[in-house]
Scaffold this motif. Structure first.
Motif, PDB file in Angstrom:
ATOM      1  N   UNK A 100       0.853  -1.181   0.000  1.00 44.68           N
ATOM      2  CA  UNK A 100       0.000   0.000   0.000  1.00 44.68           C
ATOM      3  C   UNK A 100       0.897   1.242   0.000  1.00 44.68           C
ATOM      4  N   UNK A 101       0.348   2.351  -0.458  1.00 44.45           N
ATOM      5  CA  UNK A 101       1.031   3.647  -0.419  1.00 44.45           C
ATOM      6  C   UNK A 101       2.293   3.692  -1.276  1.00 44.45           C
ATOM      7  N   UNK A 102       2.331   2.889  -2.335  1.00 47.74           N
ATOM      8  CA  UNK A 102       3.451   2.953  -3.257  1.00 47.74           C
ATOM      9  C   UNK A 102       3.998   1.586  -3.607  1.00 47.74           C
ATOM     10  N   UNK A 103       3.621   1.072  -4.767  1.00 47.09           N
ATOM     11  CA  UNK A 103       4.111  -0.214  -5.227  1.00 47.09           C
ATOM     12  C   UNK A 103       4.564  -0.075  -6.678  1.00 47.09           C
ATOM     13  N   UNK A 104       5.171  -1.111  -7.208  1.00 48.09           N
ATOM     14  CA  UNK A 104       5.764  -1.060  -8.540  1.00 48.09           C
ATOM     15  C   UNK A 104       5.346  -2.301  -9.320  1.00 48.09           C
ATOM     16  N   UNK A 105       5.436  -2.210 -10.639  1.00 49.34           N
ATOM     17  CA  UNK A 105       5.042  -3.319 -11.488  1.00 49.34           C
ATOM     18  C   UNK A 105       5.913  -4.543 -11.287  1.00 49.34           C
ATOM     19  N   UNK A 106       5.324  -5.704 -11.488  1.00 47.94           N
ATOM     20  CA  UNK A 106       6.085  -6.937 -11.300  1.00 47.94           C
ATOM     21  C   UNK A 106       7.152  -7.053 -12.380  1.00 47.94           C
ATOM     22  N   UNK A 107       8.257  -7.704 -12.006  1.00 47.21           N
ATOM     23  CA  UNK A 107       9.399  -7.835 -12.922  1.00 47.21           C
ATOM     24  C   UNK A 107       9.954  -9.249 -12.912  1.00 47.21           C
ATOM     25  N   UNK A 108       9.127 -10.228 -12.528  1.00 46.18           N
ATOM     26  CA  UNK A 108       9.601 -11.601 -12.395  1.00 46.18           C
ATOM     27  C   UNK A 108       9.280 -12.473 -13.598  1.00 46.18           C
ATOM     28  N   UNK A 109       8.646 -11.906 -14.628  1.00 53.03           N
ATOM     29  CA  UNK A 109       8.284 -12.677 -15.811  1.00 53.03           C
ATOM     30  C   UNK A 109       9.354 -12.509 -16.889  1.00 53.03           C
ATOM     31  N   UNK A 110       9.430 -13.452 -17.840  1.00 50.19           N
ATOM     32  CA  UNK A 110      10.430 -13.336 -18.904  1.00 50.19           C
ATOM     33  C   UNK A 110      10.337 -11.996 -19.635  1.00 50.19           C
ATOM     34  N   UNK A 111      11.490 -11.395 -19.904  1.00 48.93           N
ATOM     35  CA  UNK A 111      11.536 -10.123 -20.611  1.00 48.93           C
ATOM     36  C   UNK A 111      11.386  -8.902 -19.726  1.00 48.93           C
ATOM     37  N   UNK A 112      11.127  -9.110 -18.442  1.00 48.50           N
ATOM     38  CA  UNK A 112      10.988  -7.986 -17.515  1.00 48.50           C
ATOM     39  C   UNK A 112      12.305  -7.741 -16.783  1.00 48.50           C
ATOM     40  N   UNK A 113      12.463  -6.548 -16.224  1.00 46.03           N
ATOM     41  CA  UNK A 113      13.725  -6.194 -15.577  1.00 46.03           C
ATOM     42  C   UNK A 113      13.481  -5.232 -14.423  1.00 46.03           C
ATOM     43  N   UNK A 114      13.883  -5.649 -13.228  1.00 47.45           N
ATOM     44  CA  UNK A 114      13.772  -4.760 -12.069  1.00 47.45           C
ATOM     45  C   UNK A 114      14.679  -3.552 -12.248  1.00 47.45           C
ATOM     46  N   UNK A 115      15.872  -3.750 -12.813  1.00 45.26           N
ATOM     47  CA  UNK A 115      16.807  -2.638 -12.968  1.00 45.26           C
ATOM     48  C   UNK A 115      16.243  -1.572 -13.900  1.00 45.26           C
ATOM     49  N   UNK A 116      15.649  -2.003 -14.993  1.00 43.96           N
ATOM     50  CA  UNK A 116      15.074  -1.034 -15.928  1.00 43.96           C
ATOM     51  C   UNK A 116      13.869  -0.348 -15.302  1.00 43.96           C
ATOM     52  N   UNK A 117      13.094  -1.076 -14.514  1.00 49.23           N
ATOM     53  CA  UNK A 117      11.948  -0.457 -13.862  1.00 49.23           C
ATOM     54  C   UNK A 117      12.398   0.606 -12.858  1.00 49.23           C
TER      55      UNK A 117
END
Length: 203
Positions: free
Chosen positions: A135-152
């Motif tokens: 709550x009060x601030x979350x971010x998109x998931x990055x655990x699927x193929x092609x996703x990147x926590x660093x880029x997010x």
């Protein structure tokens, strides 16, 4: 500007699809709810355009149905057979009564855009207020193929760099809408993302 979540009553998984009424009537994302066309028609007879944050299935499943029903233009970053306007980072987009800057925000999706205005942000899935994980601030998931926590993380920083003072309305792809200090919400999301901890326990 009047903004309505036309998928708020969905009984199946979908994104939030926002209808912005004003000088230019725009649907931000089309969602995956079967009745989205009827929900839009409850608010307006005319739709100028659909603007996409990104093309994950929960955001575009009902896109063809909406475009067929309203003969609307389609603006998106990535290619789409029905796209009438290609959006790039820094492009200006009129939504409702506000003018927005398209900010390329990959990480959750390579084609992700957030739309940043003087009072409002349509943030898609890059940052949300609440989503069941935080709550009060979350971010998109990055655990699927092609996703990147660093880029997010870089995308969250980019939004903060380009967010005007006084943005008080955040309409995200999931969770509830937020009205208040949007910068504080995004900063909280960034702080959580920078910890590099799994967003979900099974991630």
């Amino acid at each position: 500007m009047r903004v309505y979540n036309v998928t708020a009553d969905a009984e199946t998984f979908t994104c939030n699809a926002y209808l912005a009424l004003g000088d230019r009537t725009v649907l931000v994302d089309a969602g995956a709810m079967d009745g989205v066309v009827e929900a839009v028609r409850e608010r307006t007879d005319d739709l100028d355009a659909v603007v996409l944050t990104h093309q994950h299935g929960d955001h575009v499943e009902r896109l063809d149905a909406v475009l067929d029903a309203f003969d609307a233009d389609l603006a998106a970053y990535a290619d789409h057979p029905r796209r009438t306007r290609e959006l790039a980072d820094g492009d200006v987009v009129d939504i409702g009564d506000e003018t927005f800057e398209a900010v390329h925000t990959p990480g959750h999706a390579d084609d992700h855009l957030a739309f940043v205005g003087d009072a409002t942000i349509f943030s898609g899935d890059v940052v949300v207020h609440d989503d069941g994980a935080f709550d009060d601030g979350s971010f998109g998931r990055t655990d699927m193929p092609g996703q990147s926590r660093e880029r997010l993380i870089e995308s969250l920083r980019e939004i903060l760099d380009r967010l005007p003072d006084g943005v008080e309305n955040m309409y995200a792809g999931h969770g509830g809408e937020f009205h208040g200090d949007v910068r504080e919400v995004i900063e909280q999301a960034l702080e959580r993302a920078e910890r590099r901890e799994p967003k979900y326990p099974d991630e």
